[in-house]
Each structure stands twice: as structure tokens, then as C-alpha cells.
Design a protein around this motif. Structure first.
Motif, PDB file in Angstrom:
ATOM      1  N   TYR A  94      -1.914  32.098   4.050  1.00 27.73           N
ATOM      2  CA  TYR A  94      -1.573  31.904   5.625  1.00 27.73           C
ATOM      3  C   TYR A  94      -1.125  33.240   6.273  1.00 27.73           C
ATOM      4  N   VAL A  95      -2.476  34.278   6.112  1.00 29.01           N
ATOM      5  CA  VAL A  95      -2.214  35.349   6.767  1.00 29.01           C
ATOM      6  C   VAL A  95      -3.583  35.631   7.578  1.00 29.01           C
ATOM      7  N   ASN A  96      -3.366  36.494   8.840  1.00 28.22           N
ATOM      8  CA  ASN A  96      -4.575  36.775   9.721  1.00 28.22           C
ATOM      9  C   ASN A  96      -5.434  37.820   9.240  1.00 28.22           C
ATOM     10  N   PRO A  97      -6.279  38.205   9.647  1.00 34.21           N
ATOM     11  CA  PRO A  97      -7.212  39.282   9.107  1.00 34.21           C
ATOM     12  C   PRO A  97      -6.564  40.650   9.136  1.00 34.21           C
ATOM     13  N   ALA A  98      -5.601  40.985   9.993  1.00 36.90           N
ATOM     14  CA  ALA A  98      -5.227  42.446  10.196  1.00 36.90           C
ATOM     15  C   ALA A  98      -4.176  42.468   8.982  1.00 36.90           C
ATOM     16  N   LYS A  99      -3.479  41.418   8.660  1.00 39.19           N
ATOM     17  CA  LYS A  99      -2.246  41.446   7.736  1.00 39.19           C
ATOM     18  C   LYS A  99      -3.155  41.432   6.034  1.00 39.19           C
ATOM     19  N   ALA A 100      -4.326  40.588   6.043  1.00 40.73           N
ATOM     20  CA  ALA A 100      -5.012  40.670   4.884  1.00 40.73           C
ATOM     21  C   ALA A 100      -5.599  42.168   4.640  1.00 40.73           C
ATOM     22  N   LYS A 101      -5.906  42.911   5.757  1.00 43.27           N
ATOM     23  CA  LYS A 101      -6.402  44.361   5.378  1.00 43.27           C
ATOM     24  C   LYS A 101      -5.101  45.173   4.891  1.00 43.27           C
ATOM     25  N   LYS A 102      -4.078  44.881   5.227  1.00 38.71           N
ATOM     26  CA  LYS A 102      -2.828  45.689   4.880  1.00 38.71           C
ATOM     27  C   LYS A 102      -2.594  45.240   3.365  1.00 38.71           C
ATOM     28  N   ILE A 103      -2.676  44.014   3.120  1.00 33.65           N
ATOM     29  CA  ILE A 103      -2.353  43.491   1.632  1.00 33.65           C
ATOM     30  C   ILE A 103      -3.656  44.242   0.960  1.00 33.65           C
ATOM     31  N   ALA A 104      -4.423  44.071   1.269  1.00 30.70           N
ATOM     32  CA  ALA A 104      -5.885  44.642   0.694  1.00 30.70           C
ATOM     33  C   ALA A 104      -5.302  46.121   0.261  1.00 30.70           C
ATOM     34  N   ASN A 105      -5.056  46.988   1.075  1.00 28.90           N
ATOM     35  CA  ASN A 105      -4.828  48.386   0.864  1.00 28.90           C
ATOM     36  C   ASN A 105      -3.824  48.364  -0.187  1.00 28.90           C
ATOM     37  N   GLU A 106      -2.540  47.700  -0.295  1.00 32.87           N
ATOM     38  CA  GLU A 106      -1.462  47.628  -0.845  1.00 32.87           C
ATOM     39  C   GLU A 106      -1.942  47.400  -2.418  1.00 32.87           C
ATOM     40  N   ILE A 107      -2.808  46.469  -2.790  1.00 31.20           N
ATOM     41  CA  ILE A 107      -3.309  46.029  -3.899  1.00 31.20           C
ATOM     42  C   ILE A 107      -4.262  47.345  -4.359  1.00 31.20           C
ATOM     43  N   LEU A 108      -5.002  47.641  -3.474  1.00 29.38           N
ATOM     44  CA  LEU A 108      -6.178  48.802  -3.856  1.00 29.38           C
ATOM     45  C   LEU A 108      -5.242  49.938  -4.331  1.00 29.38           C
ATOM     46  N   ASN A 109      -4.048  50.195  -3.770  1.00 31.47           N
ATOM     47  CA  ASN A 109      -3.299  51.455  -4.307  1.00 31.47           C
ATOM     48  C   ASN A 109      -2.662  50.974  -5.761  1.00 31.47           C
ATOM     49  N   ASP A 110      -2.252  49.883  -5.762  1.00 34.05           N
ATOM     50  CA  ASP A 110      -1.668  49.337  -7.264  1.00 34.05           C
ATOM     51  C   ASP A 110      -2.468  49.412  -8.267  1.00 34.05           C
ATOM     52  N   ILE A 111      -4.175  49.123  -8.142  1.00 34.93           N
ATOM     53  CA  ILE A 111      -5.063  49.432  -9.137  1.00 34.93           C
ATOM     54  C   ILE A 111      -5.863  50.545  -9.126  1.00 34.93           C
ATOM     55  N   LYS A 112      -5.245  51.492  -8.510  1.00 34.16           N
ATOM     56  CA  LYS A 112      -6.053  52.804  -8.467  1.00 34.16           C
ATOM     57  C   LYS A 112      -5.733  53.487  -9.613  1.00 34.16           C
ATOM     58  N   GLY A 113      -6.812  53.817 -10.500  1.00 38.86           N
ATOM     59  CA  GLY A 113      -6.621  54.580 -11.586  1.00 38.86           C
ATOM     60  C   GLY A 113      -6.393  53.735 -12.890  1.00 38.86           C
ATOM     61  N   THR A 114      -6.548  52.480 -12.469  1.00 43.32           N
ATOM     62  CA  THR A 114      -6.479  51.391 -13.899  1.00 43.32           C
ATOM     63  C   THR A 114      -7.654  50.707 -14.179  1.00 43.32           C
ATOM     64  N   ASP A 115      -8.075  50.139 -15.139  1.00 42.31           N
ATOM     65  CA  ASP A 115      -9.204  49.329 -15.484  1.00 42.31           C
ATOM     66  C   ASP A 115      -9.582  48.232 -14.541  1.00 42.31           C
ATOM     67  N   TYR A 116      -8.605  47.794 -13.533  1.00 37.45           N
ATOM     68  CA  TYR A 116      -8.635  46.959 -12.521  1.00 37.45           C
ATOM     69  C   TYR A 116      -9.440  47.498 -11.548  1.00 37.45           C
ATOM     70  N   GLU A 117      -9.458  48.878 -11.419  1.00 35.98           N
ATOM     71  CA  GLU A 117     -10.299  49.546 -10.286  1.00 35.98           C
ATOM     72  C   GLU A 117     -11.429  48.741 -10.079  1.00 35.98           C
ATOM     73  N   ASN A 118     -12.073  48.349 -11.428  1.00 34.61           N
ATOM     74  CA  ASN A 118     -13.569  47.925 -11.360  1.00 34.61           C
ATOM     75  C   ASN A 118     -13.716  46.612 -10.379  1.00 34.61           C
ATOM     76  N   TYR A 119     -12.523  46.057 -10.160  1.00 34.45           N
ATOM     77  CA  TYR A 119     -12.576  44.829  -9.467  1.00 34.45           C
ATOM     78  C   TYR A 119     -12.145  45.004  -8.017  1.00 34.45           C
ATOM     79  N   SER A 120     -12.127  46.003  -7.518  1.00 39.44           N
ATOM     80  CA  SER A 120     -11.940  46.227  -6.033  1.00 39.44           C
ATOM     81  C   SER A 120     -12.454  45.537  -5.172  1.00 39.44           C
ATOM     82  N   ASN A 121     -14.001  45.264  -5.354  1.00 39.04           N
ATOM     83  CA  ASN A 121     -15.040  44.635  -4.638  1.00 39.04           C
ATOM     84  C   ASN A 121     -14.301  43.276  -4.320  1.00 39.04           C
ATOM     85  N   TYR A 122     -13.755  42.582  -5.291  1.00 39.16           N
ATOM     86  CA  TYR A 122     -13.003  41.387  -4.974  1.00 39.16           C
ATOM     87  C   TYR A 122     -11.792  41.401  -3.992  1.00 39.16           C
TER      88      TYR A 122
END
Length: 176
Positions: A94-122
Motif C-alpha cells: 500500500y505505498v506510492n512510488p515516492a514512499k517506495a523509493k524512501k523504503i528502498a533507500n532504507e533497505i539499501l542502507n541496511d544491506i550495505k557491506g553485507t552479503d545481501y548487497e548482491n541482491y540490491s537489484n531486487y
């Protein structure tokens, strides 16, 4: 095959727009047909009953679409599903595109430097899924691991949409 008329309408709308718009993260649909059972007496088929429990007519729709590896299937690598469940699931409901981008940035920060960084494309694919549906006037509220998969290009794609759209589409019939 689905009995959900709303889903069939949404997919018909997607088909009409996917050639015009770049809907890169929605599965490619080819056609939707309403099955019409010729000479079949009502309620004699267990596999395809014509009348529901409360007397309502049941329609069946055949959906022709690309093949994908669903995230919740045994063919999907377990680490991809784990990544989805740990970092993406329920965050894009239930999010709009602007909120989706904000959520994505938070996730990308959370996975930075971890093995999960390989999945940032998802993570980017999830933003595109929200944007794809939004761009064609569909509010898909049914995004979860059972309705997402990896296509032949390795991208995360959405299928089996639920939710709302602003108008109904014309669905052709297939007599069987």
C-alpha cells in the motif's frame, strides 16, 4: 486459471498497456480468455463447477503469461527468498512510488557491506513494480512472495495482481 473477475480485468488492462509503457517488472502477459463451456450442464463438473456454494455464477479465466521462478517455489534459491523475507516482505504494501523509493533507500542502507548487497537489484525491482502498477492506474495490494518471481532476465517481477483499477476491460471468450 482464475475465477477472480477483478484479476482478469486487471491483467487485460496490463496487456493493453505493456506494449506502450515499459512495464519491466510486471510479468509479460499475452492474453486473457473467459472460458465458455459449450453444452455443459450446470453444476455437473467437479473440476469446473458453474455455480458456487451460494448460487452465484462462477466464471473461469485462462491467463497466458511468461514463465517465471516464483519466490516461494522449490526452484528459487533459498537465499533469495530469505533476503526477500528479511528485508523486503510487507515493506512495500500500500505505498506510492515516492514512499517506495524512501523504503528502498532504507533497505539499501541496511544491506550495505553485507552479503545481501548482491541482491540490491531486487530492491530496485520492487520500486519499479510499484511504479509500473501506479503508471497504469492499478493499485496492486497483493504483493508477496507467492506473487513475485524471477524472470528469464534475472529481474524480480510481479504476477497475479489483486487490488483496484479505475475501469473494466473487455475480455474475449474461448469456447471449450
Amino acid at each position: 486459471i482464475t475465477t477472480n473477475t477483478n484479476e482478469a480485468d486487471i491483467i487485460r488492462e496490463i496487456i493493453s498497456k505493456q506494449k506502450v509503457k515499459n512495464l519491466s517488472n510486471i510479468i509479460e502477459y499475452y492474453e486473457v480468455f473467459k472460458l465458455v463451456f459449450k453444452d455443459l450442464k450446470r453444476n455437473i463438473s467437479r473440476e469446473f463447477p458453474q455455480v458456487g456454494r451460494y448460487g452465484e455464477e462462477i466464471n473461469y479465466y485462462v491467463i497466458l503469461m511468461d514463465r517465471v521462478v516464483p519466490l516461494d517455489s522449490k526452484k528459487c534459491p533459498e537465499d533469495i527468498l530469505t533476503f526477500f523475507n528479511d528485508f523486503i516482505d510487507n515493506k512495500f504494501d500500500y505505498v506510492n512510488p515516492a514512499k517506495a523509493k524512501k523504503i528502498a533507500n532504507e533497505i539499501l542502507n541496511d544491506i550495505k557491506g553485507t552479503d545481501y548487497e548482491n541482491y540490491s537489484n531486487y530492491v530496485y525491482d520492487m520500486v519499479n513494480i510499484i511504479d509500473n502498477y501506479n503508471s497504469i492506474g492499478i493499485d496492486n495490494n497483493d504483493i508477496h512472495s507467492g506473487n513475485l518471481g524471477i524472470n528469464r532476465m534475472g529481474s524480480l517481477v510481479s504476477f497475479d495482481p489483486g487490488g483496484f483499477m479505475t475501469k473494466s476491460s473487455e475480455i474475449g471468450e474461448l469456447e471449450v
